[in-house]
Design a protein around this motif. Structure first.
Motif, PDB file in Angstrom:
ATOM      1  N   UNK A 125      36.721  31.262  26.364  1.00 59.14           N
ATOM      2  CA  UNK A 125      36.381  32.620  26.801  1.00 59.14           C
ATOM      3  C   UNK A 125      37.551  33.572  26.587  1.00 59.14           C
ATOM      4  N   UNK A 126      38.774  33.058  26.761  1.00 55.54           N
ATOM      5  CA  UNK A 126      39.967  33.891  26.621  1.00 55.54           C
ATOM      6  C   UNK A 126      40.163  34.403  25.207  1.00 55.54           C
ATOM      7  N   UNK A 127      39.560  33.752  24.225  1.00 55.06           N
ATOM      8  CA  UNK A 127      39.706  34.206  22.842  1.00 55.06           C
ATOM      9  C   UNK A 127      39.141  35.601  22.642  1.00 55.06           C
ATOM     10  N   UNK A 128      38.132  35.962  23.416  1.00 54.74           N
ATOM     11  CA  UNK A 128      37.459  37.241  23.203  1.00 54.74           C
ATOM     12  C   UNK A 128      37.446  38.145  24.431  1.00 54.74           C
ATOM     13  N   UNK A 129      37.446  37.580  25.635  1.00 53.16           N
ATOM     14  CA  UNK A 129      37.347  38.416  26.833  1.00 53.16           C
ATOM     15  C   UNK A 129      38.668  39.128  27.119  1.00 53.16           C
ATOM     16  N   UNK A 130      38.580  40.425  27.395  1.00 54.56           N
ATOM     17  CA  UNK A 130      39.759  41.175  27.808  1.00 54.56           C
ATOM     18  C   UNK A 130      40.127  40.772  29.241  1.00 54.56           C
ATOM     19  N   UNK A 131      41.263  41.266  29.732  1.00 56.00           N
ATOM     20  CA  UNK A 131      41.863  40.686  30.925  1.00 56.00           C
ATOM     21  C   UNK A 131      40.968  40.733  32.155  1.00 56.00           C
ATOM     22  N   UNK A 132      40.424  41.901  32.488  1.00 54.48           N
ATOM     23  CA  UNK A 132      39.653  41.986  33.728  1.00 54.48           C
ATOM     24  C   UNK A 132      38.396  41.125  33.689  1.00 54.48           C
ATOM     25  N   UNK A 133      37.613  41.141  32.606  1.00 54.49           N
ATOM     26  CA  UNK A 133      36.462  40.235  32.549  1.00 54.49           C
ATOM     27  C   UNK A 133      36.855  38.760  32.622  1.00 54.49           C
ATOM     28  N   UNK A 134      37.999  38.403  32.012  1.00 58.75           N
ATOM     29  CA  UNK A 134      38.421  37.002  32.084  1.00 58.75           C
ATOM     30  C   UNK A 134      38.841  36.644  33.504  1.00 58.75           C
ATOM     31  N   UNK A 135      39.543  37.550  34.182  1.00 57.13           N
ATOM     32  CA  UNK A 135      39.931  37.292  35.570  1.00 57.13           C
ATOM     33  C   UNK A 135      38.691  37.128  36.459  1.00 57.13           C
ATOM     34  N   UNK A 136      37.651  37.909  36.178  1.00 59.77           N
ATOM     35  CA  UNK A 136      36.407  37.761  36.936  1.00 59.77           C
ATOM     36  C   UNK A 136      35.761  36.410  36.650  1.00 59.77           C
ATOM     37  N   UNK A 137      35.817  35.973  35.393  1.00 61.81           N
ATOM     38  CA  UNK A 137      35.279  34.661  35.027  1.00 61.81           C
ATOM     39  C   UNK A 137      36.065  33.545  35.730  1.00 61.81           C
ATOM     40  N   UNK A 138      37.353  33.793  35.968  1.00 59.73           N
ATOM     41  CA  UNK A 138      38.233  32.775  36.560  1.00 59.73           C
ATOM     42  C   UNK A 138      38.170  32.737  38.078  1.00 59.73           C
TER      43      UNK A 138
END
Length: 378
Positions: free
Chosen positions: A268-281
Motif C-alpha cells: 500500500x505504501x508504494x502508492x498511498x500518500x502519507x495521510x491515507x497510509x497512516x489511516x490504513x495503519x
C-alpha cells in the motif's frame, strides 16, 4: 506487471515523448545532456500551487544523480518573490520537504503542499528569499522514490538550485538548505556535501527541524517482539523506510522481514500518500509489521550507508531544531545525533522547544532560524 511498474513505464514514456516534442531530447534519451541541474522541461506552475508572496513560479523536470552516482530525473518548483530582485539576485532557500509518500501523485509540485508547509514557506518569502523545492527522485519521475536515501535527496536539492538558476536569471548563487522531518535529514546530508558537489554555487549553511536521523539505530529495535507501539504515523513511516531501502538497494530482501500484514502495508505504501497510509495503519502496532527482528540479517548493514546521517563534511553553519513532544522524530534520537556530531567536531546551533510536537516545531523555530539564515546571507 504491477500498477506501480506500469505507472513508471507510462511516466517514462510520457517524459520522453514530451522531451522529443519540445526538441529537448534525441531518439535515445541517454544521448541527452544529463549533467546535474540540466533542465529537461519547464512550465508555468498553476497559481493554486503558489506560496503566498510569489510573483512567478515554474515547475521543472531536471537531471540529478542517485546515491550510486547514476543520472536520474527529479521534478520541483521555483518560487520567485514579488518585486524587484536585490543587487546580486534573490538569495535562494532550497526547501527539502517532509514525508508525503512514495507515489507520483504525492509529489508536492503537482499535488500541492500542506497549510503547515505553505505558511512556513510564506514566512521565508516575506523575508526576501526565493524558494526552490525539489520533489526528490521518483516522486513524479520514472522509477521508485528511495525514501531516506540521504545522498540522493541531497543531490536532488542541490541540483534543484542549479536547475532553478538556469530557468530564472534573477536568482543569486548564494543559497541555504532548509528542511523538515524527512527533509530535515536530507538537509543534513545536503550540508555535508554541498560545497564539494556544487563548488560553483555559494552554499552558506542549513536549517533542519525534526530531522529524520538515527533512523537505523531506532529501526534495529523493531521486530515481532517489540513493544506494542500503536502509532499509525510510525507504522506508516516504517512501511516507507522498508520500501525506500528496497528502492535504494534492490538486492535487499525486504519481504523476508515482513509479516503478511507488513507485506500488505508495504505494498500500500508504494502508492498511498502519507495521510491515507497512516489511516490504513490504524490499529497496527509497529511490531506487527515484522516476522523477524530488523537486527537480524542484513537490514542494518544495508541501511546504514543509505540512511545514516554523515558525521563529517560540515563546513558551513548548521541549525537543528527539535520539539520535546515530537512523537514522529522523538527528541532522544536528535539528542544522539547532536552528541555524535559533536564527538566528530561539528558544533551545530541547537534549539529545543519544550512542549512542541513534530509540526509545531517548524513555526516555533522561526524566531531563532530567521536571524540565523539572515546571518548566513549577510
Amino acid at each position: 506487471m504491477s500498477m506501480r511498474r506500469a505507472g513508471i513505464t507510462m511516466a517514462a514514456a510520457a517524459l520522453l515523448a514530451l522531451a522529443s516534442s519540445t526538441g529537448l531530447a534525441a531518439a535515445d534519451p541517454v544521448a541527452q545532456s544529463e549533467a546535474p541541474g540540466t533542465v529537461l522541461h519547464s512550465v508555468a506552475l498553476p497559481e493554486q500551487l503558489w506560496i503566498a508572496g510569489t510573483g512567478t513560479a515554474r515547475r521543472v523536470t531536471y537531471w540529478t544523480r542517485t546515491s550510486h552516482d547514476r543520472p536520474a530525473l527529479s521534478t520541483g518548483a521555483v518560487f520567485i518573490p514579488t518585486g524587484t530582485a536585490p543587487s546580486g539576485g534573490w538569495p535562494v532557500l532550497s526547501w527539502e520537504h517532509g514525508t508525503v509518500g512514495l507515489g507520483d501523485e504525492c509529489a508536492p509540485s503537482a499535488a500541492g503542499r500542506s497549510k503547515r508547509d505553505l505558511d512556513y514557506l510564506a514566512h521565508w518569502m516575506r523575508q526576501g528569499y526565493a524558494v526552490v523545492a525539489t520533489d526528490y527522485i521518483g516522486l513524479g519521475t520514472p522509477g521508485p522514490h528511495a525514501y531516506l536515501d540521504g545522498r540522493a535527496e541531497a543531490r536532488a536539492a542541490i541540483d534543484m538550485v542549479r536547475a532553478a538558476r538556469s530557468v530564472d536569471d534573477s536568482l543569486s548563487s548564494k543559497w541555504v538548505a532548509i528542511g523538515q522531518s524527512q527533509g530535515g535529514g536530507a538537509a543534513l546530508f545536503t550540508a555535508s556535501l554541498a560545497t564539494k558537489y556544487a563548488p560553483e554555487l555559494d552554499y552558506r549553511g542549513a536549517v533542519a527541524t525534526g530531522p529524520a536521523a538515527t533512523v537505523v539505530d531506532a529501526a534495529a529495535l523493531l521486530g515481532p517482539g517489540a513493544p506494542a507501539l500503536e502509532n499509525p504515523h510510525l507504522t506508516a513511516y516504517i512501511a516507507y523506510v522498508m520500501n525506500g531501502l528496497k528502492a535504494a538497494r534492490p538486492d535487499f530482501d525486504m519481504d523476508s522481514y515482513l509479516s503478511p500484514l507488513g507485506k500488505q502495508l508495504a505494498t500500500a505504501a508504494e502508492t498511498l500518500c502519507f495521510q491515507p497510509l497512516a489511516e490504513r495503519a490504524q490499529g497496527v502496532p509497529v511490531g506487527g509489521m515484522f516476522s523477524r527482528p530488523l537486527s537480524d540479517g542484513d537490514f542494518v548493514a544495508t541501511a546504514r550507508p543509505v540512511m545514516d546521517v554523515p558525521l563529517t563534511g560540515y563546513d558551513r553553519p548548521l541549525f537543528i531544531g527539535q520539539g520535546t513532544n515530537d512523537t514522529d522524530v522523538p527528541a532522544p534520537l536528535t539528542a544522539k545525533l547532536v552528541s555524535d556530531l559533536e564527538l566528530h567536531g561539528v558544533r551545530p546551533e541547537v534549539h529545543v522547544y519544550p512542549g512542541k510536537d513534530h509540526s509545531a516545531t517548524m513555526a516555533t523555530s522561526l524566531p531563532d532560524s530567521t536571524p540565523f539564515v539572515a546571518r548566513l546571507f549577510a
